[in-house]
Scaffold this active site. Structure first.
Site, PDB file in Angstrom:
ATOM      1  N   ASP A 156       1.746  -3.713  -9.499  1.00 16.90           N
ATOM      2  CA  ASP A 156       1.381  -5.029 -10.018  1.00 16.90           C
ATOM      3  C   ASP A 156       1.724  -5.156 -11.491  1.00 16.90           C
ATOM      4  O   ASP A 156       2.329  -6.136 -11.936  1.00 16.90           O
ATOM      5  CB  ASP A 156      -0.107  -5.300  -9.808  1.00 16.90           C
ATOM      6  CG  ASP A 156      -0.477  -5.386  -8.344  1.00 16.90           C
ATOM      7  OD1 ASP A 156       0.440  -5.436  -7.497  1.00 16.90           O
ATOM      8  OD2 ASP A 156      -1.688  -5.391  -8.038  1.00 16.90           O
ATOM      9  N   HIS A 166       0.820  -1.221   0.000  1.00 15.96           N
ATOM     10  CA  HIS A 166       0.000   0.000   0.000  1.00 15.96           C
ATOM     11  C   HIS A 166       0.857   1.275   0.000  1.00 15.96           C
ATOM     12  O   HIS A 166       0.400   2.331   0.420  1.00 15.96           O
ATOM     13  CB  HIS A 166      -0.970   0.006   1.195  1.00 15.96           C
ATOM     14  CG  HIS A 166      -2.051  -1.022   1.081  1.00 15.96           C
ATOM     15  ND1 HIS A 166      -3.205  -0.828   0.363  1.00 15.96           N
ATOM     16  CD2 HIS A 166      -2.132  -2.278   1.594  1.00 15.96           C
ATOM     17  CE1 HIS A 166      -3.956  -1.907   0.439  1.00 15.96           C
ATOM     18  NE2 HIS A 166      -3.323  -2.814   1.175  1.00 15.96           N
ATOM     19  N   THR A 167       2.070   1.149  -0.475  1.00 13.62           N
ATOM     20  CA  THR A 167       2.931   2.330  -0.622  1.00 13.62           C
ATOM     21  C   THR A 167       2.919   2.868  -2.045  1.00 13.62           C
ATOM     22  O   THR A 167       3.261   4.029  -2.268  1.00 13.62           O
ATOM     23  CB  THR A 167       4.383   1.998  -0.245  1.00 13.62           C
ATOM     24  OG1 THR A 167       4.796   0.847  -0.985  1.00 13.62           O
ATOM     25  CG2 THR A 167       4.527   1.723   1.235  1.00 13.62           C
ATOM     26  N   ASP A 168       2.522   2.041  -3.019  1.00 15.03           N
ATOM     27  CA  ASP A 168       2.688   2.466  -4.413  1.00 15.03           C
ATOM     28  C   ASP A 168       1.813   3.661  -4.765  1.00 15.03           C
ATOM     29  O   ASP A 168       2.247   4.600  -5.420  1.00 15.03           O
ATOM     30  CB  ASP A 168       2.484   1.299  -5.396  1.00 15.03           C
ATOM     31  CG  ASP A 168       1.153   0.586  -5.278  1.00 15.03           C
ATOM     32  OD1 ASP A 168       0.402   0.844  -4.309  1.00 15.03           O
ATOM     33  OD2 ASP A 168       0.866  -0.247  -6.158  1.00 15.03           O
ATOM     34  N   GLY A 221      -3.990 -12.504  -3.817  1.00  9.87           N
ATOM     35  CA  GLY A 221      -3.022 -11.420  -3.666  1.00  9.87           C
ATOM     36  C   GLY A 221      -1.801 -11.553  -4.551  1.00  9.87           C
ATOM     37  O   GLY A 221      -0.784 -10.927  -4.302  1.00  9.87           O
TER      38      GLY A 221
END
Length: 387
Positions: A167, A32-34, A119
């Site tokens: 991703d 959740h940093t991207d 995931g």
């Protein structure tokens, strides 16, 4: 799988296809940093989507999904968001059309062994495989980064998930036995050897499908943006949480809802953890790298709140095992997998222990995948029987 997909294509469409192998991905650290302009540390893996694809000289696109045994068609003049897996293909076609790139009708068969909802980013593999296949067939000359950005925009506009670039980037840029530190702001990247020959990357699937992930993902993104706006009052140069630090966050703590403060706290710490992790990779320091993974899980569970009891239980089991260097929830959360670094000679013992304890606790057996780090999307021409 490649030969079976090719044979099914020939059976359905009576011509020889181009084959595209499009991998899933893991992310060692940096969750959740991207979408906060931070850093991530992904790699492509041996779980994959396989396309068999060829042009058909019409304005119709026909796609057969092996996993549903369903054939769906759409017209190039009528590309709009549509329920189901075809939405991801239509999103790619739409983005190509938006860029003024010529798209003609095609036939394809889509197969794969990436577990949906685990995931490993099956959606990015579907997008990346198609854009790479069409790039090859039409000779667009797109770079891998351009293809990754097309996949990301496809996800934004059709499924409506405001994902970061990680991703799609990992899917297209993966290299065997390498992890990639990607700067999600500048899109600069660097490869680091995953040089722990005595360890395997083992994914434990909670069998909880992350149906909440898409909607909650967008909520988390808005919460991070809310934190940035508060920080900008005192620090106008801050454009995203990438630019913030804990001191800045503490300055505005009283103005923020507690949840927003927690979300920002996690992200700021996680961006730093990725930087620390690459130093540890260069040093070959697996024990401290593993501890960073546990720290990430604690943040994802308590501060970012994207874990669930099943995932927390799996990580707690890993903590009990001496052969595990580190573990955490991986991906969007609310289900899916944990990622574990496990001593190679103890993998079988670890898997048996996890399956037994999880079965006792939840009455179902988790699927476990021992993965290897592989190359990104690969286009294969002239695939024949026994080739």
């Amino acid at each position: 799988m490649i030969q079976r997909t090719r044979e099914q294509f020939i059976h359905l469409f009576e011509k020889e296809p181009l084959i595209v192998v499009s991998p899933g991905r893991i992310n060692l650290i940096g969750e959740h940093t991207d979408y906060n302009d931070g850093f991530v540390l992904p790699a492509a893996i041996d779980k994959k989507i396989v396309y068999a694809i060829a042009l058909n000289n019409t304005q119709q696109c026909n796609a057969h999904a092996v996993f549903t045994q369903e054939t769906v068609s759409f017209h190039l003049n009528d590309v709009k968001p549509t329920p189901g897996w075809i939405n991801y293909l239509m999103g790619v076609v739409y983005q190509l059309q938006e860029r003024g790139l010529p798209v003609q009708g095609f036939d394809c068969v889509v197969a794969g062994d990436i577990p949906v909802g685990a995931g490993m980013s099956s959606s990015a593999a579907v997008e990346g495989g198609l854009v790479a296949g069409l790039n090859h067939l039409f000779g667009y000359g797109l770079t891998r980064m351009e293809m990754a950005l097309i996949g990301q925009q496809a996800e934004h506009t059709f499924p409506g998930v405001q994902c970061g670039i990680m991703d799609q980037f990992a899917n297209l840029h993966g290299k065997k036995d390498q992890v990639i530190r990607l700067d999600c702001r500048s899109l600069e990247y660097e490869y680091f050897p995953f040089n722990f020959p005595g360890y395997k990357v083992v994914l434990c699937n909670s069998m909880v499908h992350h149906s909440l992930a898409s909607s909650e993902y967008n909520v988390r993104r808005r919460q991070c943006e809310e934190g940035v706006k508060a920080i900008q009052v005192k620090h106008p140069a801050v454009q995203s949480l990438r630019d913030a630090n804990m001191f800045m966050l503490e300055e505005v703590k009283e103005q923020l809802p507690a949840k927003v403060y927690d979300r920002c706290n996690y992200v700021i710490a996680e961006i730093q953890r990725v930087q620390d992790a690459t130093v540890l990779l260069k040093q070959g320091n697996l024990s401290e790298f593993g501890q960073l993974m546990y720290d990430t899980h604690e943040g994802l569970s308590k501060l970012y709140e994207v874990s669930c009891p099943e995932l927390d239980f799996l990580v707690s089991l890993s903590r009990e095992r001496e052969e595990v260097a580190g573990a955490r929830v991986m991906g969007g959360g609310f289900g899916g997998c944990t990622i574990n670094l496990v001593k190679t000679e103890k993998v079988d013992d670890f898997v048996a222990y996890i399956k037994s304890r999880y079965q006792d606790q939840y009455g179902k057996a988790p699927e476990v995948y021992v993965t290897t780090i592989e190359d990104g999307v690969t286009v294969k021409e002239n695939v024949r029987e026994n080739a």
